[in-house]
Design a protein around this motif. Structure first.
Motif, PDB file in Angstrom:
ATOM      1  N   SER A  79      -6.178   2.127   2.446  1.00 28.88           N
ATOM      2  CA  SER A  79      -5.818   2.035   1.024  1.00 28.88           C
ATOM      3  C   SER A  79      -6.892   1.284   0.261  1.00 28.88           C
ATOM      4  O   SER A  79      -7.578   0.434   0.819  1.00 28.88           O
ATOM      5  CB  SER A  79      -4.496   1.285   0.857  1.00 28.88           C
ATOM      6  OG  SER A  79      -3.474   1.943   1.558  1.00 28.88           O
ATOM      7  N   ASN A 127       0.877  -1.179   0.000  1.00 34.45           N
ATOM      8  CA  ASN A 127       0.000   0.000   0.000  1.00 34.45           C
ATOM      9  C   ASN A 127       0.910   1.224   0.000  1.00 34.45           C
ATOM     10  O   ASN A 127       1.732   1.392   0.900  1.00 34.45           O
ATOM     11  CB  ASN A 127      -0.860   0.035   1.266  1.00 34.45           C
ATOM     12  CG  ASN A 127      -1.875  -1.092   1.295  1.00 34.45           C
ATOM     13  OD1 ASN A 127      -2.486  -1.416   0.272  1.00 34.45           O
ATOM     14  ND2 ASN A 127      -2.060  -1.698   2.450  1.00 34.45           N
ATOM     15  N   ARG A 144      -1.992  -0.551   9.238  1.00 26.58           N
ATOM     16  CA  ARG A 144      -2.163  -0.276   7.820  1.00 26.58           C
ATOM     17  C   ARG A 144      -2.606   1.158   7.582  1.00 26.58           C
ATOM     18  O   ARG A 144      -3.445   1.681   8.315  1.00 26.58           O
ATOM     19  CB  ARG A 144      -3.238  -1.199   7.225  1.00 26.58           C
ATOM     20  CG  ARG A 144      -2.831  -2.648   7.200  1.00 26.58           C
ATOM     21  CD  ARG A 144      -2.942  -3.208   5.791  1.00 26.58           C
ATOM     22  NE  ARG A 144      -2.659  -4.643   5.788  1.00 26.58           N
ATOM     23  CZ  ARG A 144      -1.472  -5.153   5.511  1.00 26.58           C
ATOM     24  NH1 ARG A 144      -0.456  -4.380   5.202  1.00 26.58           N
ATOM     25  NH2 ARG A 144      -1.287  -6.460   5.528  1.00 26.58           N
ATOM     26  N   GLU A 180      -7.606  -0.817  -3.620  1.00 26.30           N
ATOM     27  CA  GLU A 180      -6.898  -1.440  -4.743  1.00 26.30           C
ATOM     28  C   GLU A 180      -6.972  -0.578  -5.992  1.00 26.30           C
ATOM     29  O   GLU A 180      -8.021  -0.052  -6.336  1.00 26.30           O
ATOM     30  CB  GLU A 180      -7.522  -2.818  -5.022  1.00 26.30           C
ATOM     31  CG  GLU A 180      -6.804  -3.564  -6.120  1.00 26.30           C
ATOM     32  CD  GLU A 180      -7.404  -4.956  -6.365  1.00 26.30           C
ATOM     33  OE1 GLU A 180      -8.136  -5.467  -5.491  1.00 26.30           O
ATOM     34  OE2 GLU A 180      -7.116  -5.508  -7.439  1.00 26.30           O
ATOM     35  N   SER A 236      -2.861   3.716  -2.185  1.00 30.96           N
ATOM     36  CA  SER A 236      -3.071   2.819  -3.325  1.00 30.96           C
ATOM     37  C   SER A 236      -2.570   1.422  -2.984  1.00 30.96           C
ATOM     38  O   SER A 236      -1.382   1.246  -2.670  1.00 30.96           O
ATOM     39  CB  SER A 236      -2.306   3.305  -4.558  1.00 30.96           C
ATOM     40  OG  SER A 236      -2.782   4.557  -4.965  1.00 30.96           O
ATOM     41  N   LYS A 237      -3.487   0.438  -3.073  1.00 29.41           N
ATOM     42  CA  LYS A 237      -3.077  -0.950  -2.844  1.00 29.41           C
ATOM     43  C   LYS A 237      -2.613  -1.542  -4.168  1.00 29.41           C
ATOM     44  O   LYS A 237      -3.406  -1.676  -5.111  1.00 29.41           O
ATOM     45  CB  LYS A 237      -4.247  -1.754  -2.283  1.00 29.41           C
ATOM     46  CG  LYS A 237      -3.911  -3.206  -2.004  1.00 29.41           C
ATOM     47  CD  LYS A 237      -5.093  -3.955  -1.385  1.00 29.41           C
ATOM     48  CE  LYS A 237      -4.665  -5.359  -0.965  1.00 29.41           C
ATOM     49  NZ  LYS A 237      -5.790  -6.116  -0.378  1.00 29.41           N
ATOM     50  N   HIS A 239       3.683   3.757   3.565  1.00 32.12           N
ATOM     51  CA  HIS A 239       3.659   2.451   2.911  1.00 32.12           C
ATOM     52  C   HIS A 239       3.702   1.308   3.913  1.00 32.12           C
ATOM     53  O   HIS A 239       4.396   1.382   4.926  1.00 32.12           O
ATOM     54  CB  HIS A 239       4.803   2.310   1.890  1.00 32.12           C
ATOM     55  CG  HIS A 239       6.161   2.565   2.456  1.00 32.12           C
ATOM     56  ND1 HIS A 239       6.621   3.820   2.790  1.00 32.12           N
ATOM     57  CD2 HIS A 239       7.181   1.708   2.740  1.00 32.12           C
ATOM     58  CE1 HIS A 239       7.853   3.730   3.255  1.00 32.12           C
ATOM     59  NE2 HIS A 239       8.221   2.452   3.237  1.00 32.12           N
TER      60      HIS A 239
END
Ligand code: GTQ
Length: 322
Positions: free
Chosen positions: A183, A122, A180, A185, A126-127, A144
């Motif tokens: 994010s 990620n 995480r 996909e 954005s994944k 990230h």
């Protein structure tokens, strides 16, 4: 032979250090040498030797302990984080379900995906799923984290400019408040260079040696970052590339094929690095080198280098007479 120094001169020389001064004349040629003097030496890391160690790290070192589970490729003539004088490379390993938690830092990273399926990174929301041969960028200060779905580990080569932050110690880093960074996909991304079109380009170039330059997909620049740039290369069956000699240093990774790289010193001494698929090797600054493919299949190499750094600082030089 140098004349024996007088007692007075010896006293003079001994009186300098306590005042925090040193004579330039005794180190002049080392300070301004006629050609680059990298400390790194050409080195090969065989994947077949490292894979069992990577698997061991995957069993023995949980991600909670490691933040990033990476075996750094350290030049035998230097210390971590130096793969070459200016570049850092590492092999990163993640198991299904693990989280390499979100952080961000001043250092730039690119990743070349070696093996596995269902891994993702990620980057700033954005994944990006990883596939073998992809190059994925992590621009400076982008959040990230990495993860893995499906079976088996995901393994990739990390390329960072960490050694520069030893020389210029201005690296900042921050941890995100959760594992995480939120994010979703995305398929295509300016941060991702799938292998397919790269190989298509390399195969479309006539001749025995083709080079693809990874260029920034947004904006301008000498490479994918201000310090680190990347290239992919194709070497035809039973062919050799011309010699290359640049002030840049290189980390090479073998995407496909078997061959060797000849490094020739000015005194004629040769080092030969024999590589096969998934091996990694480094070429220090200003070494003369060429790749040889004596098999009946194409060979494909990826490299990252400090060429953008040197170009941005106007200290890039290449020997055009080879
Ligand atoms: O994946 O963020 O190999 O921060 C070294 C430092 C990987 C990463 C490395 C890092 C990372």
């Amino acid at each position: 032979m140098a004349p024996v120094p007088s007692e007075e001169k010896i006293q003079f020389l001994n009186s300098l250090k306590p005042q925090n001064v040193e004579p330039l004349w005794s180190v002049m040629s080392a300070m301004v040498p006629p050609v680059p003097q990298p400390k790194a030496i050409p080195t090969l890391w065989k994947y077949k030797n490292l894979k069992p160690l990577l698997d061991d790290s995957g069993r023995l070192v949980p991600t909670e302990e490691s933040e990033r589970r990476v075996l750094m490729l350290i030049n035998p003539n230097l210390k971590a984080p130096q793969t070459t004088d200016t570049l850092y490379a590492g092999l990163q390993y993640i198991n299904p379900g693990e989280v390499a938690p979100a952080h961000r830092h001043s250092a730039f990273a690119l990743r070349f995906i070696i093996e596995g399926e269902g891994g993702f990174t990620n980057v700033e929301g954005s994944k990006l799923y990883m596939e073998r041969g992809d190059v994925i960028l992590t621009p400076r200060w982008d959040w990230h984290d990495h993860g893995k779905e499906g079976d088996g580990p995901m393994i990739w080569l990390d390329g960072l400019d960490l050694p520069m932050f030893q020389a210029i110690p201005v690296n900042f880093a921050e941890h995100y408040k959760e594992d995480r960074y939120p994010s979703s996909e995305v398929g295509e991304s300016p941060l991702k260079y799938p292998w397919g079109p790269v190989q298509e380009y390399l195969d479309s170039v006539k001749g025995d040696h083709a080079i693809f330059d990874y260029k920034p997909k947004t904006g301008e620049g000498a490479g994918v970052s201000t310090i680190v740039g990347g290239q992919a290369e194709r070497i035809s069956p039973n062919a050799s590339t011309g010699f290359r000699q640049e002030s840049s240093s290189f980390v090479y990774h073998v995407f496909e094929g078997t061959g060797y790289t000849v490094i020739t010193e000015d005194n004629g001494e040769e080092t030969i690095l024999k590589w096969e698929q998934k091996d990694t090797f480094c070429i220090p600054s200003w070494k003369k080198f060429r790749h040889v493919n004596e098999t009946s299949s194409q060979a494909y190499l990826f490299n990252f280098s400090d060429t953008p750094l040197l170009k941005n600082l106007n200290i890039y030089r290449a020997n055009k007479d080879l």
